[in-house]
Design a protein around this motif. Structure first.
Motif, PDB file in Angstrom:
ATOM      1  N   ALA A 108       0.604  -1.321   0.070  1.00 47.29           N
ATOM      2  CA  ALA A 108       0.035   0.150  -0.070  1.00 47.29           C
ATOM      3  C   ALA A 108       0.917   1.354   0.057  1.00 47.29           C
ATOM      4  CB  ALA A 108      -1.015  -0.056   1.342  1.00 47.29           C
ATOM      5  N   LEU A 109       2.009   1.412   0.585  1.00 47.92           N
ATOM      6  CA  LEU A 109       2.660   2.428   0.707  1.00 47.92           C
ATOM      7  C   LEU A 109       3.936   2.782   0.021  1.00 47.92           C
ATOM      8  CD1 LEU A 109       1.909   3.297   4.602  1.00 47.92           C
ATOM      9  CD2 LEU A 109       0.907   4.244   2.693  1.00 47.92           C
ATOM     10  N   GLU A 110       4.305   1.640  -0.831  1.00 54.98           N
ATOM     11  CA  GLU A 110       5.371   1.475  -1.761  1.00 54.98           C
ATOM     12  C   GLU A 110       5.468   2.417  -2.717  1.00 54.98           C
ATOM     13  OE1 GLU A 110       7.613  -2.222  -4.404  1.00 54.98           O
ATOM     14  OE2 GLU A 110       5.724  -2.609  -2.793  1.00 54.98           O
ATOM     15  N   SER A 111       6.557   2.933  -2.865  1.00 51.28           N
ATOM     16  CA  SER A 111       6.919   3.864  -3.955  1.00 51.28           C
ATOM     17  C   SER A 111       7.243   3.317  -5.234  1.00 51.28           C
ATOM     18  CB  SER A 111       7.792   5.111  -3.636  1.00 51.28           C
ATOM     19  OG  SER A 111       7.429   5.988  -2.663  1.00 51.28           O
ATOM     20  N   LEU A 112       6.664   3.611  -6.421  1.00 54.73           N
ATOM     21  CA  LEU A 112       7.170   2.902  -7.538  1.00 54.73           C
ATOM     22  C   LEU A 112       7.870   3.810  -8.487  1.00 54.73           C
ATOM     23  CD1 LEU A 112       3.774   1.066  -8.082  1.00 54.73           C
ATOM     24  CD2 LEU A 112       5.865   0.343  -7.026  1.00 54.73           C
ATOM     25  N   LYS A 113       8.837   3.270  -9.197  1.00 49.63           N
ATOM     26  CA  LYS A 113       9.536   4.160 -10.327  1.00 49.63           C
ATOM     27  C   LYS A 113       8.490   4.446 -11.573  1.00 49.63           C
ATOM     28  CE  LYS A 113      14.130   4.621 -12.263  1.00 49.63           C
ATOM     29  NZ  LYS A 113      15.307   3.934 -12.515  1.00 49.63           N
ATOM     30  N   VAL A 114       8.600   5.614 -11.801  1.00 46.90           N
ATOM     31  CA  VAL A 114       7.785   6.152 -12.908  1.00 46.90           C
ATOM     32  C   VAL A 114       8.468   5.377 -14.176  1.00 46.90           C
ATOM     33  CG1 VAL A 114       7.074   7.985 -14.304  1.00 46.90           C
ATOM     34  CG2 VAL A 114       6.853   8.229 -12.004  1.00 46.90           C
ATOM     35  N   GLY A 115       7.852   4.802 -15.249  1.00 47.70           N
ATOM     36  CA  GLY A 115       8.194   4.406 -16.370  1.00 47.70           C
ATOM     37  C   GLY A 115       8.894   2.816 -16.195  1.00 47.70           C
ATOM     38  N   ALA A 116       9.033   2.447 -15.019  1.00 46.76           N
ATOM     39  CA  ALA A 116       9.570   1.264 -14.958  1.00 46.76           C
ATOM     40  C   ALA A 116       8.500   0.167 -14.683  1.00 46.76           C
ATOM     41  CB  ALA A 116      10.296   1.112 -13.490  1.00 46.76           C
ATOM     42  N   VAL A 117       8.609  -1.079 -15.271  1.00 43.23           N
ATOM     43  CA  VAL A 117       7.703  -2.089 -15.162  1.00 43.23           C
ATOM     44  C   VAL A 117       7.553  -2.672 -13.735  1.00 43.23           C
ATOM     45  CG1 VAL A 117       7.160  -4.470 -16.161  1.00 43.23           C
ATOM     46  CG2 VAL A 117       8.047  -2.820 -17.795  1.00 43.23           C
ATOM     47  N   THR A 118       6.468  -2.543 -13.375  1.00 40.82           N
ATOM     48  CA  THR A 118       6.077  -3.333 -12.043  1.00 40.82           C
ATOM     49  C   THR A 118       5.280  -4.185 -12.316  1.00 40.82           C
ATOM     50  OG1 THR A 118       6.136  -0.851 -11.034  1.00 40.82           O
ATOM     51  CG2 THR A 118       5.095  -2.655  -9.664  1.00 40.82           C
ATOM     52  N   THR A 119       5.511  -5.444 -11.381  1.00 39.52           N
ATOM     53  CA  THR A 119       4.606  -6.703 -11.278  1.00 39.52           C
ATOM     54  C   THR A 119       3.848  -6.380 -10.267  1.00 39.52           C
ATOM     55  OG1 THR A 119       6.311  -7.919 -12.225  1.00 39.52           O
ATOM     56  CG2 THR A 119       4.514  -9.136 -11.044  1.00 39.52           C
ATOM     57  N   VAL A 120       2.399  -6.521 -10.619  1.00 39.20           N
ATOM     58  CA  VAL A 120       1.331  -6.194  -9.774  1.00 39.20           C
ATOM     59  C   VAL A 120       0.850  -7.814  -9.454  1.00 39.20           C
ATOM     60  CG1 VAL A 120      -0.920  -5.246  -8.964  1.00 39.20           C
ATOM     61  CG2 VAL A 120       0.718  -4.111 -10.472  1.00 39.20           C
ATOM     62  N   ARG A 121       0.831  -8.353  -8.322  1.00 38.14           N
ATOM     63  CA  ARG A 121       0.386  -9.619  -8.116  1.00 38.14           C
ATOM     64  C   ARG A 121      -0.258 -10.036  -6.837  1.00 38.14           C
ATOM     65  NH1 ARG A 121       3.333 -11.714  -4.008  1.00 38.14           N
ATOM     66  NH2 ARG A 121       5.625 -10.478  -3.809  1.00 38.14           N
ATOM     67  N   GLY A 122      -1.213 -11.018  -6.795  1.00 38.17           N
ATOM     68  CA  GLY A 122      -1.990 -11.410  -5.966  1.00 38.17           C
ATOM     69  C   GLY A 122      -2.736 -12.755  -5.724  1.00 38.17           C
ATOM     70  N   ILE A 123      -3.539 -13.142  -5.217  1.00 34.70           N
ATOM     71  CA  ILE A 123      -4.342 -14.233  -5.346  1.00 34.70           C
ATOM     72  C   ILE A 123      -5.997 -14.036  -5.368  1.00 34.70           C
ATOM     73  CG2 ILE A 123      -2.749 -15.625  -4.252  1.00 34.70           C
ATOM     74  CD1 ILE A 123      -4.356 -15.037  -1.577  1.00 34.70           C
ATOM     75  N   ALA A 124      -6.475 -14.996  -6.024  1.00 31.80           N
ATOM     76  CA  ALA A 124      -7.872 -15.120  -6.058  1.00 31.80           C
ATOM     77  C   ALA A 124      -8.463 -16.319  -5.738  1.00 31.80           C
ATOM     78  CB  ALA A 124      -8.338 -14.473  -7.857  1.00 31.80           C
ATOM     79  N   TYR A 125      -9.825 -16.342  -5.205  1.00 30.54           N
ATOM     80  CA  TYR A 125     -10.474 -17.636  -4.968  1.00 30.54           C
ATOM     81  C   TYR A 125     -12.002 -17.514  -5.062  1.00 30.54           C
ATOM     82  CZ  TYR A 125     -11.699 -21.696  -1.909  1.00 30.54           C
ATOM     83  OH  TYR A 125     -12.163 -22.864  -1.524  1.00 30.54           O
ATOM     84  N   ALA A 126     -12.682 -18.499  -5.520  1.00 29.79           N
ATOM     85  CA  ALA A 126     -14.064 -18.430  -5.623  1.00 29.79           C
ATOM     86  C   ALA A 126     -14.636 -19.881  -5.210  1.00 29.79           C
ATOM     87  CB  ALA A 126     -14.470 -18.010  -7.326  1.00 29.79           C
ATOM     88  N   GLY A 127     -14.209 -20.409  -4.120  1.00 31.68           N
ATOM     89  CA  GLY A 127     -14.904 -21.573  -3.449  1.00 31.68           C
ATOM     90  C   GLY A 127     -14.746 -22.749  -4.572  1.00 31.68           C
ATOM     91  N   SER A 128     -15.845 -23.292  -4.899  1.00 34.92           N
ATOM     92  CA  SER A 128     -15.964 -24.543  -5.739  1.00 34.92           C
ATOM     93  C   SER A 128     -16.174 -24.156  -7.234  1.00 34.92           C
ATOM     94  CB  SER A 128     -17.114 -25.251  -5.609  1.00 34.92           C
ATOM     95  OG  SER A 128     -18.347 -24.651  -5.473  1.00 34.92           O
ATOM     96  N   GLN A 129     -16.258 -22.677  -7.572  1.00 38.23           N
ATOM     97  CA  GLN A 129     -16.135 -22.218  -9.134  1.00 38.23           C
ATOM     98  C   GLN A 129     -14.771 -21.937  -9.278  1.00 38.23           C
ATOM     99  OE1 GLN A 129     -19.125 -18.921  -9.192  1.00 38.23           O
ATOM    100  NE2 GLN A 129     -18.993 -18.771  -7.105  1.00 38.23           N
ATOM    101  N   PRO A 130     -14.296 -22.219 -10.699  1.00 41.51           N
ATOM    102  CA  PRO A 130     -13.256 -21.867 -11.030  1.00 41.51           C
ATOM    103  C   PRO A 130     -12.901 -20.410 -11.340  1.00 41.51           C
ATOM    104  CG  PRO A 130     -14.374 -22.830 -12.685  1.00 41.51           C
ATOM    105  CD  PRO A 130     -15.254 -23.077 -11.261  1.00 41.51           C
ATOM    106  N   VAL A 131     -11.883 -20.021 -10.784  1.00 41.96           N
ATOM    107  CA  VAL A 131     -11.381 -18.507 -11.128  1.00 41.96           C
ATOM    108  C   VAL A 131     -11.245 -18.268 -12.775  1.00 41.96           C
ATOM    109  CG1 VAL A 131      -9.964 -16.561 -10.871  1.00 41.96           C
ATOM    110  CG2 VAL A 131     -10.580 -18.046  -8.834  1.00 41.96           C
TER     111      VAL A 131
END
Length: 128
Positions: free
Chosen positions: A37-60
């Motif tokens: 949340a408070l991370e500073s990113l470099k303008v013009g530099a590729v940043t990897t946004v990542r995380g996880i997702a879940y939907a129970g018995s339904q496939p994401v």
């Protein structure tokens, strides 16, 4: 197990007796793990946004990421889940521009898109 009781009618279980839903439906959900949340990113530099997702018995079936507080959405890349009952990892390569950005993420499971409305997990399932 110490006891089983057979009854002619449905009886609520331990958690339903305490106000939880009887259906135990899992709402599609996702989160952003990086950048923080408070991370500073470099303008013009590729940043990897990542995380996880879940939907129970339904496939994401998709994850969408917004870098402008939900005005537009970008399609993230999904990793193959280890099984049908595990989190799905996702990534998005993004090059930030100058200025402030508000990142949001939402999970898609079939025709169901994660709700942006915040709700507590009791009684049905958390969302937001």
């Amino acid at each position: 197990m110490t006891k089983i009781t057979l009854t002619p009618d449905e009886k609520p279980g331990f958690w339903a007796d305490r106000g939880w839903s009887r259906t135990a439906y899992v709402q599609p959900l996702s989160r952003i793990d990086a950048p923080t949340a408070l991370e500073s990113l470099k303008v013009g530099a590729v940043t990897t946004v990542r995380g996880i997702a879940y939907a129970g018995s339904q496939p994401v079936t998709g994850v969408q990421v917004s870098t402008d507080d939900g005005a537009t959405w970008l399609k993230a890349t999904l990793a193959r889940p280890r099984s049908k009952n595990t989190w799905t990892r996702w990534t998005l390569e993004w090059t930030p521009t100058a200025g402030a950005h508000t990142l949001k993420v939402r999970c898609v499971a079939g025709d169901t898109v994660q709700s942006g409305k915040d709700s507590d997990s009791l009684p049905e399932a958390a969302s937001g």
